[in-house]
Write an enzyme that holds these catalytic residues in place. Sequence first.
Site, short mmCIF file in Angstrom:
data_model
loop_
_atom_site.label_atom_id
_atom_site.label_comp_id
_atom_site.label_asym_id
_atom_site.label_seq_id
_atom_site.Cartn_x
_atom_site.Cartn_y
_atom_site.Cartn_z
N LEU A 178 59.90 51.42 60.10
CA LEU A 178 59.24 52.16 61.17
C LEU A 178 60.10 52.26 62.42
O LEU A 178 59.94 53.19 63.21
CB LEU A 178 57.91 51.50 61.53
CG LEU A 178 56.91 51.29 60.40
CD1 LEU A 178 55.59 50.80 60.95
CD2 LEU A 178 56.73 52.57 59.60
N GLY A 179 60.98 51.30 62.66
CA GLY A 179 61.79 51.35 63.86
C GLY A 179 62.77 50.21 63.91
O GLY A 179 62.71 49.28 63.11
N THR A 213 54.34 49.63 67.52
CA THR A 213 55.69 49.52 66.97
C THR A 213 56.71 49.57 68.11
O THR A 213 57.65 48.78 68.17
CB THR A 213 55.98 50.64 65.96
OG1 THR A 213 55.14 50.47 64.83
CG2 THR A 213 57.44 50.63 65.52
N GLU A 217 59.40 46.70 69.44
CA GLU A 217 60.84 46.93 69.50
C GLU A 217 61.38 46.73 70.91
O GLU A 217 62.48 46.20 71.09
CB GLU A 217 61.18 48.34 68.99
CG GLU A 217 60.76 48.63 67.57
CD GLU A 217 61.30 47.64 66.56
OE1 GLU A 217 62.31 46.96 66.86
OE2 GLU A 217 60.73 47.54 65.48
N HIS A 226 61.06 37.03 67.04
CA HIS A 226 59.75 36.98 66.39
C HIS A 226 59.09 35.64 66.65
O HIS A 226 59.77 34.62 66.79
CB HIS A 226 59.91 37.17 64.88
CG HIS A 226 60.35 38.54 64.50
ND1 HIS A 226 61.40 38.77 63.64
CD2 HIS A 226 59.90 39.76 64.87
CE1 HIS A 226 61.56 40.07 63.49
NE2 HIS A 226 60.66 40.69 64.23
N THR A 246 54.38 29.92 72.63
CA THR A 246 54.01 30.62 71.39
C THR A 246 54.03 29.58 70.28
O THR A 246 55.09 29.03 69.97
CB THR A 246 55.00 31.76 71.07
OG1 THR A 246 56.33 31.24 71.00
CG2 THR A 246 54.93 32.84 72.12
N ALA A 250 55.11 29.59 60.49
CA ALA A 250 55.96 29.40 59.31
C ALA A 250 56.51 30.71 58.79
O ALA A 250 57.69 30.82 58.46
CB ALA A 250 55.17 28.68 58.21
#
Length: 684
Positions: A178-179, A213, A217, A226, A246, A250
């Site tokens: 998607l990007g 999305t 990005e 992430h 955060t 896993a």
Amino acid sequence: MKIKTKPTLLILFFLSSILRSQNLEPCYFDKYQRTNSTQINKAELEIQSGINKAEQKILSHNPNLKIIPVVVHVIHDGGTNNISDAQIQTQIDVINEDFRKKFGTNGFGAGVDTDIEFCLAKKDPNGKCTNGIVRINSPLSNHQTYQRSLLKNLSYWDNTRYLNMYVVKNINNGGGILGYSSFPGGPANEDGIVVRHDYFGKIGTAASSLGRTTTHEIGHWFGLYHTFNNGCGTDTCSGGDLVCDTPPVANPNFGCPGTVNSCTIDSKPDQILNYMDYTNDNCKNIFTAGQKLRMQSTLTTIRDTIWKAWNIDSTGCDSGYISSNCKVIADFVTLTPTICAGNNITFYNKSQNNPTNYQWFFQGGTPSVSSVANPTVTYSSLGSFQVKLITTNFYGTDSLVINNYISVTTPPVGQPLPYSENFEGFTFPPNGITIDNPDGGITWERDTIAVPYQGVASAKINNLINTNYGQSDALILPRFNFTTFSGTPYLSFKWAYAKSDVNYSDELIVLVSSNCGVTWSQVFYKTGTSLTTGSTQTTPYIPTSATVWKAANISLASYTNSSNVQIKIVNVTDGGNNLYVDNININALTVGIEEVTGSALSLNLFPNPATNVLTIEYNLLKPESISISIMDVSGKVIEMSDNVKKGIGQQTTTVNTTHYTNGIYFIKMKIGEEYFTKKIVIIK
């Protein structure tokens, strides 16, 4: 999701709805971390320095809001993917809702206001009035990640002053990506994000999307990892995504799950609402204080110009700027300004502010004038030529003239066929081959450690240590003249490859051009299982047997009328493993020169390469008449033995090679009514 750079650190981040539904890993940033952390640490050190200097100030609400000027480049094919201004504006609205945690919107969640806003630029790099949108009808709308430099060559604004967003029809043949986004510290002309049109905004072609999305990005563009980066780890601050607040995760979360606690190093559940996980758009509404700190740190270190007051003023994003109706801005580009006489060029109009008509003037070209948006022009005479464009919209007219823009040269005539190269010589690249290494980093080299298909050497590229993910490196063969060749030409070669991880695979591509490189056609493509010849391994892949190699036989029949054929054998790195190429040949496929890959005859040649004496060893299943021919690479017989009757069992024949010059030869044996051929290299 990645493009990684060696010294310059560009990392592509991919999102895939298909992979989401299959709960697979659609982003490759974690792979980058596993295989090469050295280069990313350079940017990380700068971000951490900003965090340490400004933590308390940034964590409190910052009255000095940072505004990011944006330019949106819509690369379309003339269809619905040429999205509307209104759809683009909904995407700007969404990211402002998400990054500012605006009350009453989908972005109002449990997270923080990042004090970052986005503004469609109202002035272009030259200070001219703009709506912040550039539209170009180009085949690059069907975008391949290895073409990212071409995308930027098509349209690009100074990345220190603008966030470049590219909207395309699809990415990598619609494979679910998607990007993707660059990471702070990457090459300037490859900086920005690329997003598919049907996930950019939330109306029009993106009516089924909520625009997250792009939010995800941009998070990477600001330096966020992430939430599941490096898995659970052992420390919630110094491990994982390097953000204390955060919770460790896993693996990526998909869909919109309930409470999940995938790590036991703390008692907090996975933050499935975080923009940097893989959950669905309607689940996401959180940037944490720690993520805000990282983003603000990036803006005070690596991206410290884009939000400064002088730039906000010069891009028209200051609150006092009064927008007006913008006169057209004439602009154009071609990706092939240097061509051979007799070839043609496509010009891409990228005039801003909704031009309504065009007047082109092409010195030395046919046609010499045109009124279409993207004309194709043929140049038959040698020289350098001017191009002029006059364009108009409702508010005025503008023109652009570029002198000596087009350079036309004499088309060279290629060398005749056949052609053969197996990298046995010590010079590399050999035999008219050149190497295309755009980033000046890891590229093709001669290898003598692996067991080649034949001889002692092959060509190799080390994708295991190549951190510039998505980068293409090519072996460019010399130009060829196919018009003098009798029969159908085939490109044949052998390759060997293994993955370093089941989720990642490099690509092997063959491109052919017959118009001096103006356009290239893909005639061969392998990746994943179809590319691999060895088992997945995290250590460098080194073929240990000639039997592991796979063969490519590619018909080039459509180029038989061309006297100037160019061929590229391209590796696109994905941080996989070593890729090897050997025994490149261009010849007719059925010339009787076929490699013996193993039979009851056990035909062996040694030593190979040979110097003074060659031994041919074979095993006969029954008594047969034997004759041996020695041919050069063109198939010409230079020596032949008489028929000799041989009995059952192991047989040995020696050949005196002292009078042969260095090079490649073929030993062709006739055993009864069958023919067997093997290659031999003579090195003195």
